[in-house]
Design a protein around this motif. Structure first.
Motif: not given
Length: 426
Positions: A232-236
């Motif tokens: 969702r457009g984030r880095l995990v």
């Protein structure tokens, strides 16, 4: 150019004559000079030593951004430089000054005397000498070529080592298989010192694991001890300590996700905290890695063109660039490419043929080992490119802009070509 700058440039030119071979992998000459300098490598702050084929510079830049975001300072050594030699040496975050550079270069020349030594070896010793004299919390040390016999591989016990993705490159020096190349890169591992390992081909990973087992060096490996993905457009990022939810890396390209993961694994090992993790993603700066050129003579000459610069030059870099270009908003895409004759031009250019409307070949100015534009164009045609040639980057860009004034243009193929472009902007 100032008198100080002329002084360091003259010393650097003199160093090019100290050894008949540009690359000659051995540590004997380095150990001799370091001994003459009273072993500056023994008095450095904790060292993070990086090797790998692709992503060393980007990973180092993210680690440095994280360290500095945590309120710490670090020295950094990288190569090659793009516009000025000073880019290779950062002292507590700042590029080395002209007086400091000239002083350590001169000291190394005097200490070396009439002995044979390569340019990279003596300038690496100069960097270590400069770093030993300025307080900092950490040192980031990037190999130049390989690892086992690289001039930077003189640390008895670094705080951590890092191996970024390994692929085929420099086969004439490191070997013609992934296993042989991985063996050279894994030469930076030290007994009992943790090693962060980015995603690797199975053949390379097996060699790294065997070397780590022989040395009792704990591995912090992608897919095992840590994982990284986009959601969702984030880095995990996830490891045994827990989950991190962070902004995507500011450095563009899908391949930067794995570099970010390696950087975060290092910062987690150093226990630098949340500010470091966030800063690594948002503050990193690394020129000529999908760098958008918005100003300077080239950008001004083609104002409607979306202009990019990248120094990647091997097959893995070509694949990463192709993936990134394919993911950008649809726009006619044209390449301006110049390469060295020591690189696998077909391997670099083949994946890019799927995403580029044309390729204009240029020779790299001032480089004895440039692949002539005619030859670059021929090899590009063999792997599916619509090719042409130009006398220089400016002429190539002007011709493209005349035909496609709102095109996307990527200047690519070599860090030396990228350096030539960046020098023209200052």
């Amino acid at each position: 150019m100032s008198a100080e700058a002329r002084g360091s440039d003259l010393l650097l030119q003199r160093m090019m004559t100290l050894h008949p071979k540009i690359i000659d992998l051995t540590l004997d000459r380095v150990w001799r000079l370091l001994a003459a300098l009273d072993h500056p490598e023994r008095t450095l702050p904790p060292v993070i030593h990086l090797a790998g084929t692709n992503g060393k510079g980007s990973t180092q830049a993210m680690i440095r951004a994280g360290i500095e975001a945590a309120g710490k300072t670090c020295h950094a050594y990288t190569s090659p430089h793009l516009a000025r030699f000073h880019e290779r040496i950062r002292l507590a975050g700042a590029l080395i000054s002209e007086p400091a550079l000239e002083a350590v270069l001169d000291e190394c020349v005097v200490a070396n005397g009439s002995e044979s030594i390569t340019y990279f070896e003596i300038t690496t010793c100069a960097a270590l000498l400069a770093m030993s004299r300025v307080p900092a919390d950490y040192v980031l040390l990037e190999t130049g070529l390989g690892g086992r016999l690289d001039a930077t591989n003189v640390m008895a016990r670094p705080a951590a080592t890092v191996i970024t993705p390994i692929s085929m490159d420099h086969e004439q020096y490191l070997g013609d298989t992934l296993a042989l190349i991985a063996g050279e890169k894994a030469g930076i591992l030290k007994r009992g010192v943790p090693c962060v390992v980015a995603p690797q081909p199975d053949e390379a990973m097996q060699v790294i694991e065997a070397r780590a087992a022989a040395l009792g060096a704990p591995l912090l490996a992608h897919g095992q001890q840590w994982h990284v993905w986009e959601e969702r457009g984030r880095l995990v990022f996830q490891d045994e300590t827990g989950l991190l939810d962070l902004p995507l890396p500011v450095l563009p390209g899908a391949h930067q996700l794995q570099n970010a993961g390696a950087a975060l694994a290092v910062l987690r090992h150093l226990e630098l905290g949340d500010r470091a993790f966030e800063g690594a993603m948002t503050n990193a700066d690394w020129p000529a890695r999908m760098q958008r050129l918005r100003s300077g003579p080239l950008a001004e000459a083609a104002p409607g063109v979306e202009l990019w610069l990248d120094g990647g030059h091997n097959p893995a870099a070509g694949e990463a660039l192709a993936v990134h270009l394919a993911g950008l908003p649809k726009r006619p895409t044209h390449l301006i490419c110049g390469m060295l004759n020591t690189k696998d031009a077909r391997g670099f250019l083949r994946p890019l043929a799927q995403v580029a409307d044309s390729l204009t070949a240029v020779s790299i100015p001032g480089e004895a080992n440039t692949l002539p534009a005619l030859e670059t164009a021929r090899l590009a045609r063999e792997v599916g490119h619509d090719t042409r040639e130009a006398g220089d980057v400016q002429a190539a860009l002007t011709a493209i802009a005349a035909q496609a004034p709102e095109a996307r243009v990527l200047i690519c193929g070599s860090l030396y070509l990228a350096g030539h472009v960046l020098r023209g902007m200052v």
